[in-house]
Write a protein that holds these residues in place. Structure first.
Motif, PDB file in Angstrom:
ATOM      1  N   GLN A  13       0.829  -1.206   0.000  1.00  0.00           N
ATOM      2  CA  GLN A  13       0.000   0.000   0.000  1.00  0.00           C
ATOM      3  C   GLN A  13       0.867   1.262   0.000  1.00  0.00           C
ATOM      4  O   GLN A  13       0.609   2.196  -0.768  1.00  0.00           O
ATOM      5  CB  GLN A  13      -0.920  -0.009   1.228  1.00  0.00           C
ATOM      6  N   LEU A  14       1.887   1.299   0.820  1.00  0.00           N
ATOM      7  CA  LEU A  14       2.771   2.470   0.874  1.00  0.00           C
ATOM      8  C   LEU A  14       3.464   2.685  -0.466  1.00  0.00           C
ATOM      9  O   LEU A  14       3.540   3.820  -0.959  1.00  0.00           O
ATOM     10  CB  LEU A  14       3.805   2.304   1.987  1.00  0.00           C
ATOM     11  N   ALA A  15       3.991   1.618  -1.050  1.00  0.00           N
ATOM     12  CA  ALA A  15       4.674   1.743  -2.345  1.00  0.00           C
ATOM     13  C   ALA A  15       3.702   2.224  -3.418  1.00  0.00           C
ATOM     14  O   ALA A  15       4.030   3.100  -4.220  1.00  0.00           O
ATOM     15  CB  ALA A  15       5.299   0.406  -2.738  1.00  0.00           C
ATOM     16  N   ARG A  16       2.489   1.666  -3.427  1.00  0.00           N
ATOM     17  CA  ARG A  16       1.499   2.079  -4.430  1.00  0.00           C
ATOM     18  C   ARG A  16       1.093   3.538  -4.238  1.00  0.00           C
ATOM     19  O   ARG A  16       0.908   4.277  -5.205  1.00  0.00           O
ATOM     20  CB  ARG A  16       0.279   1.180  -4.365  1.00  0.00           C
ATOM     21  N   GLN A  17       0.930   3.974  -2.995  1.00  0.00           N
ATOM     22  CA  GLN A  17       0.593   5.376  -2.739  1.00  0.00           C
ATOM     23  C   GLN A  17       1.682   6.293  -3.268  1.00  0.00           C
ATOM     24  O   GLN A  17       1.396   7.330  -3.863  1.00  0.00           O
ATOM     25  CB  GLN A  17       0.392   5.614  -1.243  1.00  0.00           C
ATOM     26  N   MET A  18       2.922   5.913  -3.049  1.00  0.00           N
ATOM     27  CA  MET A  18       4.037   6.718  -3.542  1.00  0.00           C
ATOM     28  C   MET A  18       4.057   6.758  -5.065  1.00  0.00           C
ATOM     29  O   MET A  18       4.306   7.785  -5.673  1.00  0.00           O
ATOM     30  CB  MET A  18       5.353   6.194  -2.997  1.00  0.00           C
ATOM     31  N   LEU A  19       3.784   5.608  -5.690  1.00  0.00           N
ATOM     32  CA  LEU A  19       3.736   5.564  -7.152  1.00  0.00           C
ATOM     33  C   LEU A  19       2.633   6.463  -7.699  1.00  0.00           C
ATOM     34  O   LEU A  19       2.832   7.202  -8.663  1.00  0.00           O
ATOM     35  CB  LEU A  19       3.546   4.127  -7.636  1.00  0.00           C
ATOM     36  N   VAL A  20       1.452   6.417  -7.076  1.00  0.00           N
ATOM     37  CA  VAL A  20       0.327   7.246  -7.522  1.00  0.00           C
ATOM     38  C   VAL A  20       0.689   8.714  -7.388  1.00  0.00           C
ATOM     39  O   VAL A  20       0.461   9.513  -8.296  1.00  0.00           O
ATOM     40  CB  VAL A  20      -0.959   6.897  -6.731  1.00  0.00           C
ATOM     41  N   GLN A  21       1.257   9.094  -6.252  1.00  0.00           N
ATOM     42  CA  GLN A  21       1.647  10.483  -6.044  1.00  0.00           C
ATOM     43  C   GLN A  21       2.709  10.915  -7.049  1.00  0.00           C
ATOM     44  O   GLN A  21       2.667  12.013  -7.573  1.00  0.00           O
ATOM     45  CB  GLN A  21       2.161  10.705  -4.612  1.00  0.00           C
ATOM     46  N   PHE A  22       3.646  10.034  -7.324  1.00  0.00           N
ATOM     47  CA  PHE A  22       4.699  10.331  -8.272  1.00  0.00           C
ATOM     48  C   PHE A  22       4.109  10.552  -9.667  1.00  0.00           C
ATOM     49  O   PHE A  22       4.491  11.475 -10.374  1.00  0.00           O
ATOM     50  CB  PHE A  22       5.734   9.205  -8.287  1.00  0.00           C
ATOM     51  N   GLU A  23       3.176   9.709 -10.067  1.00  0.00           N
ATOM     52  CA  GLU A  23       2.574   9.815 -11.395  1.00  0.00           C
ATOM     53  C   GLU A  23       1.732  11.073 -11.541  1.00  0.00           C
ATOM     54  O   GLU A  23       1.582  11.600 -12.641  1.00  0.00           O
ATOM     55  CB  GLU A  23       1.752   8.556 -11.701  1.00  0.00           C
ATOM     56  N   ARG A  24       1.204  11.589 -10.445  1.00  0.00           N
ATOM     57  CA  ARG A  24       0.398  12.825 -10.489  1.00  0.00           C
ATOM     58  C   ARG A  24       1.258  14.050 -10.716  1.00  0.00           C
ATOM     59  O   ARG A  24       0.775  15.061 -11.212  1.00  0.00           O
ATOM     60  CB  ARG A  24      -0.388  12.988  -9.191  1.00  0.00           C
ATOM     61  N   ASN A  25       2.509  13.983 -10.301  1.00  0.00           N
ATOM     62  CA  ASN A  25       3.409  15.146 -10.433  1.00  0.00           C
ATOM     63  C   ASN A  25       4.072  15.223 -11.764  1.00  0.00           C
ATOM     64  O   ASN A  25       4.172  14.450 -12.555  1.00  0.00           O
ATOM     65  CB  ASN A  25       4.456  15.142  -9.322  1.00  0.00           C
TER      66      ASN A  25
END
Length: 134
Positions: free
Chosen positions: A122-134
């Motif tokens: 979950q933490l890794a996926r959250q970071m990936l989602v945030q990264f893709e938004r930027n």
């Protein structure tokens, strides 16, 4: 052994925002490495889940497989640490130490360390989602 306290969701979000700000200024190569490392956490979590399922189904502990899991999680800890993802790196390091010798850690320590496989993914996926938004 060091005592690990719970990391608040707010602290993780703050850490993630700071990391993303720095990552946006980073080279394309560093950005690629960060995405690959986060994806590797998801893969490691799923690989570990498959082993745990097999262990639960058969009750046959496989020390060679546990050594591979230990190496995988430890390597991820180093990669994430090098990329500045220290909180997730610390969790991966604990996971690596756990698989090297599962009897070494009690359930209370593991709970406080927040290193459940679903939580790690979950933490890794959250970071990936945030990264893709930027």
């Amino acid at each position: 052994m060091a005592v690990i306290t719970d990391v608040s969701l707010w602290e993780l979000i703050r850490h993630l925002k700071q990391w993303l700000t720095n990552l946006n200024r980073a080279s394309n190569e560093r950005q690629r490495q960060s995405v690959e490392a986060l994806r590797a956490v998801v893969i490691a979590a799923r690989h570990t889940q498959a082993y745990v399922r097999r262990l639960n189904d058969t009750a046959n502990q496989d020390h060679a497989q546990e050594a591979k899991l230990s190496e995988m999680w430890t390597e991820l800890g180093f990669r994430l640490g090098d990329l500045g993802l220290s909180k997730l790196a610390k969790r991966c390091d604990i996971k690596g130490r756990y698989w090297a010798n599962p009897a070494r850690f009690d359930s209370e320590f593991l709970h406080k360390a927040d290193v459940g496989l679903e939580r790690m993914e979950q933490l890794a996926r959250q970071m990936l989602v945030q990264f893709e938004r930027n």
